[in-house]
Design a protein around this motif. Structure first.
Motif: not given
Length: 394
Positions: A86, A105, A202-206, A145, A148, A84, A107-108
């Protein structure tokens, strides 16, 4: 009259001087244990790391990122169970710009299962029944999950900020400019008390889409090992893959990574040690001066005591006992109060402050040492004082 009663009467002969000396020792030992509490906290930060996990970062410095493309190659290394990642965010609460707290951030789907045994979800927004979550993840994280902009926040931070589950908060970005909205969907409580309960995930993709413009950069990779005994092999294999790339890596156990992070504080531990011992030495001089003054005032009285049959050893013990009582009366409460008040304070990225029992015991030991050192000279002089010389001052 018992010897203890005699020691107490002598101490109360000059109450202001005795009380001021006790107060000085109290403050000194409180400061000493509080400063040592910072060192205990730094050591606790190192112990957070698990030997079953490893961290891969940029070999140059933690501030330089790594490409997301490294993920699959790292996952293929024998001995790596899962991977994973962060990123440090570095935002500030506009309503409390000086109230620092950590934000990561992540990857949940892969990060939270790796750390599932380290914290528990205590509160979460409801999700539709049957909403799937990745294997190994608390089902109550389903709402996190699904969204976003969702965030998971530590219970200590929730209490400090007065936030509620379901509330939307805004953070001002520093590394990644702009006003960032987050909706709190879950609250965690550390199972390991050395972990930080004052952080937000929080979400890395955000972050990747809005702050890095789909650059796909990773701050730190987290590797879960299938066999901790292969940590050395895994580290060498991972670093060898990227040795000649533009972003070489350094892989180490999570505990070693935490130790390296703590080392970024530079000489702060040394400075704290110097300050702590300087405070103790200063109070030693104060206590020593108090005992010498008390001895000089009572020379004639000591001569009378010896005339009445008090031996040299008894006089020596009485004077030394006075010094020990003064330092213990101030030192023991000072050490205990430091543990009571400092424990639980939050320094941000570090675990909650703690004053270890060994530090309290060291404080009590220092109090005893102060009593012995400050009283040894006047006690020795009192023991060898001749009756004729003493009574001459009567």
């Amino acid at each position: 009259m018992s010897y203890g009663r005699l020691v107490w009467v002598n101490l109360m002969r000059n109450k202001p001087r005795t009380l001021l000396t006790v107060a000085s020792v109290f403050v000194a030992l409180f400061l000493f244990c509080a400063l040592w509490g910072v060192l205990d906290t730094l050591n606790s930060a190192i112990q957070i790391g698990s030997e079953t996990r490893m961290a891969t970062r940029n070999a140059i410095s933690l501030v330089f990122p790594l490409p997301l493309a490294y993920r699959d190659r790292i996952a293929a290394v024998p001995g790596v169970r899962s991977v994973s990642w962060s990123n440090w965010f570095g935002g500030r609460d506009p309503n409390d710009p000086h109230g620092f707290f950590a934000q990561f951030a992540i990857d949940g789907a892969s990060y939270l299962p790796i750390y599932a045994r380290d914290f528990a979800i205590t509160e979460a927004s409801p999700a539709p029944p049957g909403t799937p979550v990745p294997a190994g993840m608390d089902p109550r994280l389903a709402s996190f999950m699904m969204e976003r902009t969702a965030a998971v926040v530590g219970d200590a931070l929730m209490k400090k900020k007065g936030w509620k589950v379901g509330q939307t908060i805004h953070l001002d970005g520093t590394i990644y400019p702009g006003s960032w909205p987050f909706t709190i969907r879950a609250v965690y409580h550390p199972i390991n008390p050395a972990m930080n309960a004052d952080a937000m995930f929080f979400h890395w993709e955000y972050l990747n889409q809005n702050g890095m413009h789909d650059a796909g950069l990773v701050g730190v990779y987290v590797l879960e090992l299938s066999d901790p005994s292969r940590a050395g092999q895994v580290a060498r294999a991972v670093d060898a893959m990227f040795e000649n790339s533009s972003a070489a890596t350094k892989t180490e156990t999570e505990r070693a990574f935490q130790a390296g992070f703590v080392s970024m504080y530079g000489n702060i531990p040394f400075v704290l040690e110097v300050i702590g011992f300087a405070v103790v030495f200063s109070i030693l001089l104060v206590a020593g001066n108090t005992m010498m003054s008390a001895f000089r005032e009572r020379i004639a009285e000591i001569g009378v005591m010896k005339t009445l049959g008090f031996g040299d050893g008894t006089v020596f013990g009485l004077v030394l006992g006075e010094a020990a009582v003064i330092t213990l009366l101030g030192g023991v409460p000072g050490a205990l109060l430091a543990r009571a008040l400092v424990t639980g304070l939050n320094l941000g990225v570090l675990p909650p402050m703690t004053v270890a029992p060994t530090t309290v015991m060291a404080g009590v030991g220092i109090a005893v040492g102060l009593g012995l050192l400050s009283g040894i000279v006047p006690a020795w002089q009192a023991a060898r004082l001749r009756i004729v010389s003493a009574l001459r001052r009567a």
